[in-house]
Design a protein around this motif. Structure first.
Motif, PDB file in Angstrom:
ATOM      1  N   UNK A 260       4.615  10.689 -13.161  1.00 14.02           N
ATOM      2  CA  UNK A 260       3.728  11.243 -12.023  1.00 14.02           C
ATOM      3  C   UNK A 260       4.274  11.229 -10.777  1.00 14.02           C
ATOM      4  N   UNK A 261       5.299  10.367 -10.379  1.00 13.30           N
ATOM      5  CA  UNK A 261       5.606  10.121  -9.028  1.00 13.30           C
ATOM      6  C   UNK A 261       6.342  11.595  -8.629  1.00 13.30           C
ATOM      7  N   UNK A 262       5.733  11.838  -7.181  1.00 16.83           N
ATOM      8  CA  UNK A 262       6.516  13.052  -6.608  1.00 16.83           C
ATOM      9  C   UNK A 262       7.563  12.594  -5.748  1.00 16.83           C
ATOM     10  N   UNK A 263       7.909  11.185  -5.685  1.00 11.96           N
ATOM     11  CA  UNK A 263       8.971  10.526  -4.769  1.00 11.96           C
ATOM     12  C   UNK A 263      10.402  10.577  -5.789  1.00 11.96           C
ATOM     13  N   UNK A 264      11.139  11.899  -5.821  1.00 16.14           N
ATOM     14  CA  UNK A 264      12.318  11.910  -6.764  1.00 16.14           C
ATOM     15  C   UNK A 264      13.602  10.685  -6.328  1.00 16.14           C
ATOM     16  N   UNK A 265      13.321  10.194  -5.242  1.00 20.66           N
ATOM     17  CA  UNK A 265      14.397   9.059  -4.892  1.00 20.66           C
ATOM     18  C   UNK A 265      14.234   7.692  -5.972  1.00 20.66           C
ATOM     19  N   UNK A 266      12.954   7.578  -6.223  1.00 16.56           N
ATOM     20  CA  UNK A 266      12.450   6.171  -6.436  1.00 16.56           C
ATOM     21  C   UNK A 266      11.619   6.298  -8.088  1.00 16.56           C
ATOM     22  N   UNK A 267      11.409   7.473  -8.570  1.00 18.39           N
ATOM     23  CA  UNK A 267      10.649   7.669  -9.658  1.00 18.39           C
ATOM     24  C   UNK A 267      11.410   7.271 -11.021  1.00 18.39           C
ATOM     25  N   UNK A 268      12.786   7.516 -10.962  1.00 16.21           N
ATOM     26  CA  UNK A 268      13.622   7.084 -12.017  1.00 16.21           C
ATOM     27  C   UNK A 268      13.988   5.747 -12.158  1.00 16.21           C
ATOM     28  N   UNK A 269      13.496   4.866 -10.830  1.00 16.46           N
ATOM     29  CA  UNK A 269      13.799   3.304 -10.964  1.00 16.46           C
ATOM     30  C   UNK A 269      12.450   2.641 -11.122  1.00 16.46           C
ATOM     31  N   UNK A 270      11.489   3.537 -11.810  1.00 24.41           N
ATOM     32  CA  UNK A 270      10.234   2.953 -12.018  1.00 24.41           C
ATOM     33  C   UNK A 270       9.509   2.820 -10.723  1.00 24.41           C
TER      34      UNK A 270
ATOM     35  N   UNK B  68      22.356   0.700  -2.205  1.00 23.24           N
ATOM     36  CA  UNK B  68      21.724  -0.381  -2.905  1.00 23.24           C
ATOM     37  C   UNK B  68      22.607  -1.404  -3.977  1.00 23.24           C
ATOM     38  N   UNK B  69      23.352  -0.941  -4.516  1.00 26.96           N
ATOM     39  CA  UNK B  69      24.202  -1.651  -5.498  1.00 26.96           C
ATOM     40  C   UNK B  69      24.938  -3.027  -4.792  1.00 26.96           C
ATOM     41  N   UNK B  70      25.684  -2.525  -3.628  1.00 26.54           N
ATOM     42  CA  UNK B  70      26.476  -3.128  -2.835  1.00 26.54           C
ATOM     43  C   UNK B  70      25.647  -4.306  -2.231  1.00 26.54           C
ATOM     44  N   UNK B  71      24.530  -3.672  -1.648  1.00 25.56           N
ATOM     45  CA  UNK B  71      23.556  -4.576  -0.758  1.00 25.56           C
ATOM     46  C   UNK B  71      22.903  -5.404  -1.845  1.00 25.56           C
TER      47      UNK B  71
ATOM     48  N   UNK C 173       9.644  -6.878  -2.114  1.00 26.47           N
ATOM     49  CA  UNK C 173      10.171  -5.654  -3.029  1.00 26.47           C
ATOM     50  C   UNK C 173       9.063  -4.880  -3.403  1.00 26.47           C
ATOM     51  N   UNK C 174       9.084  -3.598  -3.100  1.00 24.97           N
ATOM     52  CA  UNK C 174       7.696  -3.045  -3.726  1.00 24.97           C
ATOM     53  C   UNK C 174       8.167  -1.525  -4.585  1.00 24.97           C
ATOM     54  N   UNK C 175       7.215  -1.255  -5.131  1.00 25.38           N
ATOM     55  CA  UNK C 175       7.245   0.021  -5.855  1.00 25.38           C
ATOM     56  C   UNK C 175       6.069   0.789  -5.782  1.00 25.38           C
TER      57      UNK C 175
ATOM     58  N   UNK D  92       3.052   0.355 -15.052  1.00 22.79           N
ATOM     59  CA  UNK D  92       3.052   0.862 -13.830  1.00 22.79           C
ATOM     60  C   UNK D  92       4.438   1.791 -13.926  1.00 22.79           C
ATOM     61  N   UNK D  93       5.598   1.187 -14.448  1.00 21.33           N
ATOM     62  CA  UNK D  93       6.795   2.019 -14.500  1.00 21.33           C
ATOM     63  C   UNK D  93       6.892   3.223 -15.164  1.00 21.33           C
ATOM     64  N   UNK D  94       5.982   3.140 -16.342  1.00 24.56           N
ATOM     65  CA  UNK D  94       6.157   4.352 -17.176  1.00 24.56           C
ATOM     66  C   UNK D  94       5.032   5.589 -16.355  1.00 24.56           C
ATOM     67  N   UNK D  95       4.134   5.251 -15.432  1.00 27.87           N
ATOM     68  CA  UNK D  95       3.224   6.138 -14.606  1.00 27.87           C
ATOM     69  C   UNK D  95       4.103   6.529 -13.382  1.00 27.87           C
ATOM     70  N   UNK D  96       4.894   5.718 -12.952  1.00 32.13           N
ATOM     71  CA  UNK D  96       6.049   6.241 -11.909  1.00 32.13           C
ATOM     72  C   UNK D  96       7.015   7.274 -12.420  1.00 32.13           C
ATOM     73  N   UNK D  97       7.411   7.037 -13.457  1.00 33.50           N
ATOM     74  CA  UNK D  97       8.481   7.919 -14.042  1.00 33.50           C
ATOM     75  C   UNK D  97       7.887   9.347 -14.310  1.00 33.50           C
TER      76      UNK D  97
END
Length: 658
Positions: free
Chosen positions: A168-178, A298-301, A128-130, A161-166
């Protein structure tokens, strides 16, 4: 008494010590050579496919093979006497083969095989990666890197890390999930991420900023666990859409009631059939079949892969509605040998390039590779407009410096001339200015990579017994081929007079069965076929309809024409042969590929072939007869020259240990 016993033991020991090993027993010998049982066993088991197959064969089969193998060895001795081992054309062919096959062998044995095995083993672990992604700023990767470096420093300063991801990250698919990328395994993400995933400890951030085609990334590994190959699950879905309107409360009440009924012992499959809004799985008791990680939302998986076989989940919410899941089965990873062909393409896409570069780096160290940057710098400074083309080869700068060494491998130097000649033939460099974007350096390195692996291939037979055997087999093969060419094939002569005699004496032997030349229109369904049939009856041209409409692969450009076909071997041909007149077409009929209409172009009833039609067949027969005669004569000459002697009794010891 004890003394006599010891004397006997000593004598027996001496006799046993003097006895030859079973594998050293001679099974045949001839002038200039011999064949031991060990050599025979190796050759025989190779011919049989395996030692196990060879052990099952009879003594008569082994005897026959020994005679053939002795003939083979005498031919090789004859090749030596003819000077084949000094024939320059054959030596050049061997070197060319060694280089070509050696490169392929190295890539397969040194890179792909070990890489595939590790890839297979890595897939048994999921990670599992972020990440925090920094895309190009105004098309500038440099600005993205600067931004990444600043955020990386903030991490070191203790910001989460989670705060910085939310933030600064330019990946809109993952930034709100830290920044969570979710669970991955080998082959499921881009190669740069995969390498980080399997090399970084859990709970740590990879120490370097990672560049990809998407930008720069700061990557953290948050968890690792054994992967499940595939699971089988059933589910009951209650959609948010109830009675034509979205009503999440009503859906929640309904799924909660079903969950309680399951808890009270009611059958999951029956409830799925009655209530699930996923009708395609509901009719099968909710069964979704086997699936692997990341195939479901994701939730199902996440819930499904966290359950054990037989367990039923709590209520799970996804964008489709509310679910209850039950895992019914789990598949173990198939054995490597069964999986490797399927994984090969995935491995080539995800890891091969990186591991190929690593292998070349190893070769550079092993083969004492040296690169002369000063020569590259010289050309970059003086050749500001010169391109990789014919003008470069004619330029004064090139001709004055073409013999300068650009790189060396062990004691072999490669000069500017060889690199430029290589680059001029490569599409990637043709027409490029040699000092633009390090073009000369890039060309030199690409050429060096090719030469490194070729150099290793050329010395491989000295250090690798398996490859040495492969080269020895090829050498024997080209010697035998040349012998056969000189002693047999070049002496085969078939003339038309001989062929005519054979034909006149055996005409009935050369016959043709019923044949038919026909065309076909193939379509998917009967209604369309009937439509075309009616068009034909109204005068439409068969060929033009076939050219634009037949679905049989490769037949549109032939206007549906099959040409001459033996009737007995083809159901379509049988249908066409039943038609009476040339130009007649059949009614639509069903076949395994769809619906067809066939048109009769011509019939040819069973008959004796004409001489012209039979010539190729007769020539082949005569060539085969002459080849067998010439082979027998050659073997007889070999036996007279080399006087083979066979020790058939020693074959009784084949495949028995010493």
């Amino acid at each position: 008494m004890l003394y006599k016993f010891l004397v006997v033991v000593i004598i027996v020991s001496m006799l046993l010590g003097c006895s030859p090993k079973v594998s050293d027993m001679v099974v045949s010998e001839f002038k200039g050579g011999k064949i031991t049982l060990g050599e025979f066993e190796k050759a025989y088991s190779k011919n049989a496919g395996s030692i196990e197959n060879a052990k099952d064969d009879s003594s008569a089969q082994m005897k026959k093979f020994l005679e053939l193998y002795t003939n083979f060895r005498m031919k090789l001795e004859d090749a030596k006497s003819k000077g084949y081992n000094e024939n320059q054309d054959l030596l050049d062919e061997l070197l060319s083969y060694k280089k070509k096959v050696g490169v392929s062998y190295l890539i397969e044995k040194e890179i792909v095989e070990p890489g595939l095995k590790k890839f297979y083993e890595d897939r048994k672990t999921e990670v599992r990666m972020s990440h925090i992604m920094f895309g190009p700023v105004d098309d500038s990767f440099d600005k993205a890197k600067e931004k990444a470096e600043k955020v990386a420093q903030s991490l070191k300063d203790g910001i989460a890390f989670s705060e910085l991801a939310r933030q600064y990250s330019d990946d809109n698919y993952t930034k709100n999930d830290d920044g969570d990328i979710y669970w991955i395994t080998a082959g499921q993400v881009i190669p740069e991420f995969e390498r980080v995933a399997y090399s970084t400890p859990v709970g740590t951030v990879y120490p370097e900023i990672v560049k990809t085609n998407f930008g720069y990334h700061i990557i953290a590994v948050t968890d690792k666990q054994p992967a499940k190959y595939k699971i089988r699950a059933s589910h009951i879905l209650i959609s948010f859409n109830q009675d034509g309107t979205v009503d999440t409360n009503k859906a929640k009440e309904k799924i909660t009631d079903i969950k309680n009924r399951i808890a009270n012992g009611e059958d999951f499959a029956e409830l799925a059939k009655q209530f699930s809004d996923d009708k395609s799985s509901g009719v099968n008791g909710g069964d979704l079949g086997f699936f692997s990680r990341r195939m479901m939302v994701k939730e199902f998986d996440q819930k499904a892969f966290g359950l054990k076989v037989g367990e039923v989940s709590d209520v799970v919410k996804t964008k489709y509605g509310y679910h209850i899941l039950k895992v019914t089965d789990e598949q173990d990873f198939p054995p490597f040998e069964k999986e490797k062909d399927k994984l090969r393409e995935l491995y080539k896409k995800s890891r091969y390039d990186f591991e190929y570069k690593n292998y070349l780096s190893k070769l550079k160290s092993e083969l004492n590779f040296k690169f002369n940057n000063s020569v590259v710098d010289f050309f970059v400074n003086v050749a500001d407009t010169i391109k990789f083309d014919e003008k470069l080869l004619q330029s004064k700068i090139f001709n004055e410096n073409k013999n300068k060494t650009l790189f060396s491998i062990e004691d072999i130097n490669y000069n500017v001339d060889s690199v430029v000649t290589f680059a001029a033939k490569e599409k990637n460099f043709q027409g490029k200015v040699i000092n633009h974007n390090n073009s000369l350096s890039e060309a030199a390195n690409l050429y060096a990579d090719q030469k490194l692996i070729e150099h290793k291939a050329m010395i491989l037979d000295r250090i690798n017994p398996e490859f040495s055997d492969l080269m020895e087999d090829y050498k024997k093969g080209i010697y035998i081929f040349k012998l056969q060419e000189e002693e047999i094939w070049s002496k085969v002569q078939v003339d038309s007079v001989d062929m005519q005699k054979v034909y006149d004496a055996n005409k009935e032997k050369y016959s043709l069965p019923d044949r038919v030349d026909f065309g076909e229109i193939l379509v998917k369904d009967d209604s369309l076929c009937i439509q075309f049939y009616n068009s034909l009856k109204s005068g439409a041209g068969f060929d033009s309809l076939a050219k634009t409409n037949t679905r049989r692969a490769g037949f549109r450009n032939k206007s549906g024409r099959h040409g001459w076909v033996n009737v007995e071997n083809n159901e379509l041909a049988k249908k066409a042969f039943e038609l009476k007149n040339e130009g007649d077409f059949s009614e639509p009929f069903k076949n395994r590929d769809g619906w067809s209409i066939v048109k009769l172009n011509a019939k040819d009833f069973a008959r004796v072939k004409t001489f012209e039609e039979a010539k190729a067949e007769i020539a082949s027969e005569l060539q085969e007869q002459q080849s067998r005669r010439l082979e027998d004569e050659y073997i007889l000459r070999l036996k007279n020259n080399y006087n083979p002697v066979f020790f058939y009794n020693n074959l009784e010891n084949a495949y028995k240990s010493n």
